[in-house]
Design a protein around this motif. Sequence first.
Motif, short mmCIF file in Angstrom:
data_model
loop_
_atom_site.label_atom_id
_atom_site.label_comp_id
_atom_site.label_asym_id
_atom_site.label_seq_id
_atom_site.Cartn_x
_atom_site.Cartn_y
_atom_site.Cartn_z
N LEU A 193 0.81 -1.22 0.00
CA LEU A 193 0.00 0.00 0.00
C LEU A 193 0.84 1.27 0.00
N TRP A 194 1.65 1.48 1.04
CA TRP A 194 2.17 2.82 1.29
C TRP A 194 3.32 3.23 0.38
N ALA A 195 4.05 2.29 -0.19
CA ALA A 195 5.09 2.68 -1.15
C ALA A 195 4.47 3.36 -2.37
N GLY A 196 3.35 2.84 -2.84
CA GLY A 196 2.65 3.46 -3.96
C GLY A 196 1.98 4.75 -3.57
N ALA A 197 1.29 4.77 -2.42
CA ALA A 197 0.58 5.97 -2.00
C ALA A 197 1.55 7.14 -1.77
N TYR A 198 2.72 6.85 -1.22
CA TYR A 198 3.72 7.90 -0.98
C TYR A 198 4.22 8.49 -2.29
N ALA A 199 4.47 7.62 -3.27
CA ALA A 199 4.95 8.12 -4.56
C ALA A 199 3.89 8.99 -5.24
N TYR A 200 2.64 8.59 -5.14
CA TYR A 200 1.56 9.43 -5.68
C TYR A 200 1.49 10.77 -4.94
#
Length: 376
Positions: free
Chosen positions: A225-232
């Motif tokens: 979840l959070w690796a993608g959300a952070y990049a966005y």
Amino acid sequence: MAARVFFLFTLGYFLSYFYRSANAVLSKDLSQELGLGPAELGFMTSLFYLAFAAVQLPLGGLLDRVGPRVVTPSLLLVAALGSLVFALAPSFPVLALGRALIGVGMAAALMGSLKAFSLWFPQGYATVSTLLVGLGATGGLLAATPLALLKEALGWRGVFLLGAGVVVLVALLIHLGVRNAPPGVPWPRGGGGGGLREVLGNRRLLRVAFLGLAFGGSFLALQTLWAGAYAYALGLGAVAVGNLLFLYSGGAVLGFLVSGYLADRFGTPRVLVLSALLFALGLGLLLLRALVPAYALLGFFGAFNILTLTQARELVPPHLVGRGTTLVNLFAIGGTFLLQWGVGVVVGALGYGWAFGGLLGLLVLALALYWPLFRR
């Protein structure tokens, strides 16, 4: 026979990894057809981990007493039922029930394999176990573009109906095609009751379990979840985010494949501590927004968290391997559930810097508690 045992258990774990990852591709379809909001979608998806963790301790006792030849395929049939319920779900509660049943059913895919491998491959246990995880993790790749194409052809409900049939077939193959132990190797018997008390009273095992929570929980919370959300959140587009996540997941597969070999060669504690420190470096680079090296370090060295499970086997007698490994896995999977939720709470209140700093602090604490095992 040993090769068949390895192949069939790896096939079961491949399915487990596929199912845990599938909702990332299907989330839009699920939301649109059943009217799910982000909170409902997130809760329903996390039920896989919650249900998975909830059955770990009783599962360990069953594996030690009955053996993976019966326990693993029996639970896979529960996963097949969950896939069927999920496919036919008319509403959110039924969908959530299906997801939870899949989590329960897949709980023995890895743990049953590790119990069997402790007897079939006692000399190269860490190497074979991490090879299992590395190959099984490619199920996450199947749950990407191939799943998207299959969904276009069959619909998401058709995918889960087909999946239920495949899981039943694999369960049957495992039951008919494997043995609990090699010919001539006796099934380990305990000296009496108190197995769970003995495991819970093992301080060295609890130190490993807490490292599993901090290390494995952070690795999976970021990956899923959070690796993608952070990049966005940093303003990157979908293609750039996808490339970073591919770097993370591809590095993880490589890390799984080599971690066991390195542990067998240099010792599990030494490799675990070094990899956890390099994962911590990745968290630091994430805070500095050096994304490419951060995601590469987090994926590759984060995969080494699997060694907490192989070390559990070294810290308990043979008749308690199932309970020892499931206890450590309970901490790791439960940690994923807690940290994935906890990061969201901290991000909402204080931002990503505090959230990732919290993960870093938790990992440092876990390494400090683990240090006596490293010194030995």
